[in-house]
Every structure is written in C-alpha cells, then in structure tokens.
Enzyme design. Sequence first.
Site, short mmCIF file in Angstrom:
data_model
loop_
_atom_site.label_atom_id
_atom_site.label_comp_id
_atom_site.label_asym_id
_atom_site.label_seq_id
_atom_site.Cartn_x
_atom_site.Cartn_y
_atom_site.Cartn_z
N GLY A 12 0.81 -1.22 0.00
CA GLY A 12 0.00 0.00 0.00
C GLY A 12 0.84 1.26 0.00
N THR A 94 -9.52 1.52 12.23
CA THR A 94 -10.26 1.52 13.50
C THR A 94 -11.25 0.35 13.48
OG1 THR A 94 -10.07 3.92 13.54
CG2 THR A 94 -11.73 2.94 14.99
N LEU A 222 2.45 6.61 17.64
CA LEU A 222 1.11 7.14 17.95
C LEU A 222 1.23 8.55 18.51
CD1 LEU A 222 -0.86 4.23 19.70
CD2 LEU A 222 -1.00 5.00 17.34
N ALA A 223 2.22 8.75 19.39
CA ALA A 223 2.40 10.06 20.03
C ALA A 223 2.78 11.13 19.00
CB ALA A 223 3.44 9.96 21.13
N ASN A 225 2.01 11.26 15.78
CA ASN A 225 0.83 11.65 15.00
C ASN A 225 -0.13 12.48 15.85
OD1 ASN A 225 1.63 10.61 12.62
ND2 ASN A 225 0.16 8.94 12.52
N CYS A 277 -4.76 8.20 8.77
CA CYS A 277 -4.03 7.89 10.01
C CYS A 277 -4.30 8.77 11.23
CB CYS A 277 -2.55 7.86 9.72
SG CYS A 277 -2.14 6.46 8.66
N GLN A 279 -6.79 10.47 12.56
CA GLN A 279 -7.97 10.17 13.38
C GLN A 279 -7.87 8.77 14.00
OE1 GLN A 279 -11.97 11.48 12.38
NE2 GLN A 279 -12.58 9.34 12.31
N LYS A 280 -7.52 7.79 13.19
CA LYS A 280 -7.50 6.41 13.72
C LYS A 280 -6.41 6.24 14.78
CE LYS A 280 -4.43 3.70 10.80
NZ LYS A 280 -3.21 3.55 11.56
#
Length: 449
Positions: A12, A94, A222-223, A225, A277, A279-280
């Site tokens: 992807g 999600t 995650l942090a 983003n 990405c 939001q999720k």
Amino acid sequence: MQIKNICCIGAGYVGGPTMAVIALKCPDIKVTVVDLNIDRIAAWNGPIENLPIYEPGLAQVVNKARGRNLFFSTEVDKAIDSAEMIFMAVNTPTKTEGEGAGMAADLRYVEACTKNIARVAKTDKIVIEKSTLPVRTAEKIKEILNKQGSSGVHFEILSNPEFLAEGTAIQDLFKSDRVLIGGDSSEKGQKAVQTLVNIYIKWIPKEKILTTNVWSSELSKLASNAMLAQRISSINSLSALCEKTRADIEELSKAIGMDHRIGPHFLKTSVGFGGSCFQKDILNLVYLCKFYGLHEVAEYWHQVIKINDYQKKRFAQKIIDHFSGDLNGKKIAILGWAFKVNTNDSRESPAIYVAEKLFKAGAIMEIYDPMVSKESVFSDISFYWEVSKIKDLKSRISVNDSLTTLDLSVDAAAILTEWDEFKNLDFSKTIVFDGRGVVSSSKYSIGKG
Ligand code: NAD
Ligand code: UGA
C-alpha cells in the site's frame, strides 16, 4: 548478519514506497513486496505511469529498481519462505465491531500476517512492525509466532514505524528526520536491531537512526501523530476565535510559529485534517489511555478529534448559512477531493464530509480533483455517507475529469484540497469558500470572517 532477501507484506501507501527506496539504496538485497490484492499487485507491475499510488518521484524510483532487485507479487508464502527479514506494512484501521469498536485498532490483518509467517517459516526470521500499532503489540506477535511457528525457528520482533507523509513520501524516505528502531534488550534482539540499522545506514546519517526499546518505538509513532494533529486542531480552534474578533488566522499562525520554541510547521489552518491515520491513531491512543485507566489523558487527546469534527462542520455550515439554510437548486463546485495535495488518497478526506452536508442541504454539485477518479469519488460517497441509498445522487452530482470542462458560473465554489491549479482560476463569477487558505483574498476563507 547479512540480509539478502527482504519480504514486505502489504503493497500500500507505506509498503510500496518504503520498499522501493530500500531496493534503490541496497541493490544487493532482493526486495519482494507481496499483497493479497491481485489488482494492486498488477498495477505495481504495470505501466510506470499507472502505479496504484500517486506520489511525486515514486515512478522514477520504481522504474530504476523494479525487475532488478524490486519485485511485486501475490505469492505471499514463497516470499516469506525465502526472506530473512519480513516487514509487516498492512492496514490497521479503527475497529468497527466488538470490544473497542470505533476506537481501538483492528489488528486482524496484522494477526493474519503473523499466523501466515508462523505457518510458512522454516528458518529464523526478523519480523518488523512497519504498520502503526498499539503499544505492546509486539508481545502478541511474539506469542503467536512462538506458539504456532515451527520448533527450532527463532523469531526476533522489531518495531520500525514509518513517519512518511503522503505527497512527500519519497523525499521523506530519502531524508528522514529520524529512523526509529525498537528492539529487545537481549543479545539476539540487539543483533537484529543492528542488522536493520545496517540497511538504513546506506543512506541515512548514523545520528538520525534512533534505537530504543520496542514499547517506546511503538508508542512514539502514535504520540508523534497525536502531537502533529494536536497542532492543527489548536490552530483551527483559534480560527473560530479569529472570525469573531477580526484577527487574521494566517497572521496569527505566522506570529506564533516565529517563536523558535514553537516552530512554523503544522500551524496551517484548514477545513480539518484528513487522511487514513491521524484520526484512527488518536482514537487508538484514546482507547489505550482508557484501557490503562487514564481517563483524563484520554479526554485530553479525544478533544483533538472533537475540534477537527467541529471545524469540518463549521466550514460546511458557513456555506449553508450563506444561503440562509436552503441550498435547494444551488450549484456548488467542490474543488479537490484528495485529503491533501500531491496524493490520490481520499481516505477520511474533509471534502467527503463537507460535500455530504451540502448535498443533504439540497445542493447540486460539480466535483473535480486532478488525481481522484470519478469511480473513487462515488465509491467514497457510498462508503462514507450516512445514507444507504440516495435516489437523486447521479442527477445532483457530476464529477469532472478535467479543469477545462469545469463550469465556474456556479452559486459558490468550495476549495477543499490545496492543488496548485486552483490558485489561478477565475473566480470573478462566484463566491469562494476557501478551506485551505489558497485564495487569500476570499473573505470567506476559514478564519477570514
Ligand atoms: P494500505 O491500505 O494502503 O495498504 C495495506 C495493504 O496491506 C493493502 O493493499 C492490503 O491488501 C494488504 N494486506 C492486508 N492484509 C494482508 C495480508 N494478510 N497479506 C497480504 N497483504 C495484506 O495501508 P497504508 O496506508 O500503506 O498503511 C499501512 C500501515 O502503515 C497502517 O498501519 C498505517 O497506519 C501505517 N502508516 C501509513 C502511512 C500513510 O501515509 N498511509 C504513513 C505511516 C504509517
Ligand atoms: C501524517 C504524518 O505527517 C506522517 O508523519 C505520518 O507518518 C502519517 O500521518 C501516518 O502515520 O499516516 P499524512 O496524513 O500523510 O502524514 O499527511 P500530513 O501532511 O500530516 O497531513 C494530514 C492532514 O493534515 C491533511 O489533511 C492536511 O491537509 C492537514 N494539515 C496538515 C493541516 O490542516 N494543517 C497543517 O498545517 C498540516
């Protein structure tokens, strides 16, 4: 350990470009990118001008390495079997059902890959988390591999999250701010870390390769983003206050960003952030905080999403209010469908949300994006819009495939993606609602009051 064969599962937006760059920079390593999606792989193997992903510079990289040491294939097992190093770059959307639905990451694709590796692997493998994953996922991956893998086969799990942004993926991969590699502190773990470092060091300066423990690496992604999205929500929240007070959000943004402690990036007001990405990943972070009982922390990060929803809604409402709440029979041009410039990706694009609100208020819409096809626009509409069947959809929505056929004698135009070609359009016959600040003279730009 000298790596000769790499396999990447998932062709992807991440798997394709990252592996193309590794193959380009490491001509002595065979890189095989595999995917279950037959059409996607066919497109990767097809004409260079029709790759499945539009990304500036990507075609040139693929053109140099494809067929030399870069291969795209649907033969997943074969590629796993012959690789010493396996990247997992599958999607982690999600969850839509079960525990954590609407918040937690759906790990079914990662789990399927892991089971596949366990089933096929007959020799030791370094398994790398390239997908964005909740902190401590490596533990679950290890458990599956050790339980279901052949006895005597050793699996070492590393976290190597990807920080590229769409639209600038190739330049981000060539000149990464940092490459993050998380590994186990054991001797074997550190050896695996070093093996991956030896690949990146071919083009990334040593001081930009950061090695950490696995959990720090997983959580840093995650942090990162969340922090980027938080800046956008901060500036967007202030745009609402600017409109009330006649302060100018672009001037505000410049003034704030000139403080070297804050910096100028990610302070551009918009109709809201989109993409697959932000939001999720924030929802995932919120879920993790709740899981660990950190409710205040969860609420803090959730607010970033709430402000983003508020901004999208506010923008659409502004157009509806301009026509006193009734868009029946009004023609609106929707300029831009991709979630940002220089990509054909429209996942979670704010344009989808704004168009839905305008459609429901009665508008007739003419949509145009230079990189998103008519089929993709209608497929987004049927996937995202909260209506199962819309009767007059095709009679009220037309999608243009060229700018020259676009009629700008409409009641209003909404600019939703910052494509360069929208900058020089003649808007003298219509009113412009600018979600991206590209027509700075428009009095209806978000933040311009
Ligand atoms: P994508 O949907 O474009 O690609 C994922 C691919 O994996 C799909 O083609 C799918 O068919 C394939 N796949 C799923 N399960 C498979 C299986 N079991 N075997 C073989 N193939 C399988 O997703 P993406 O945008 O490339 O994102 C991948 C991951 O990288 C996500 O976790 C995302 O959060 C993260 N990420 C994305 C970006 C980005 O810019 N898109 C940037 C950084 C990180
Ligand atoms: C983002 C991060 O920037 C990457 O580092 C990360 O790897 C990636 O998510 C991911 O994990 O998927 P991406 O979503 O591709 O990359 O693109 P961005 O440039 O971050 O833009 C995201 C959204 O924010 C877009 O809708 C963009 O228009 C919007 N944005 C960006 C603003 O509204 N204002 C800004 O100042 C910057």
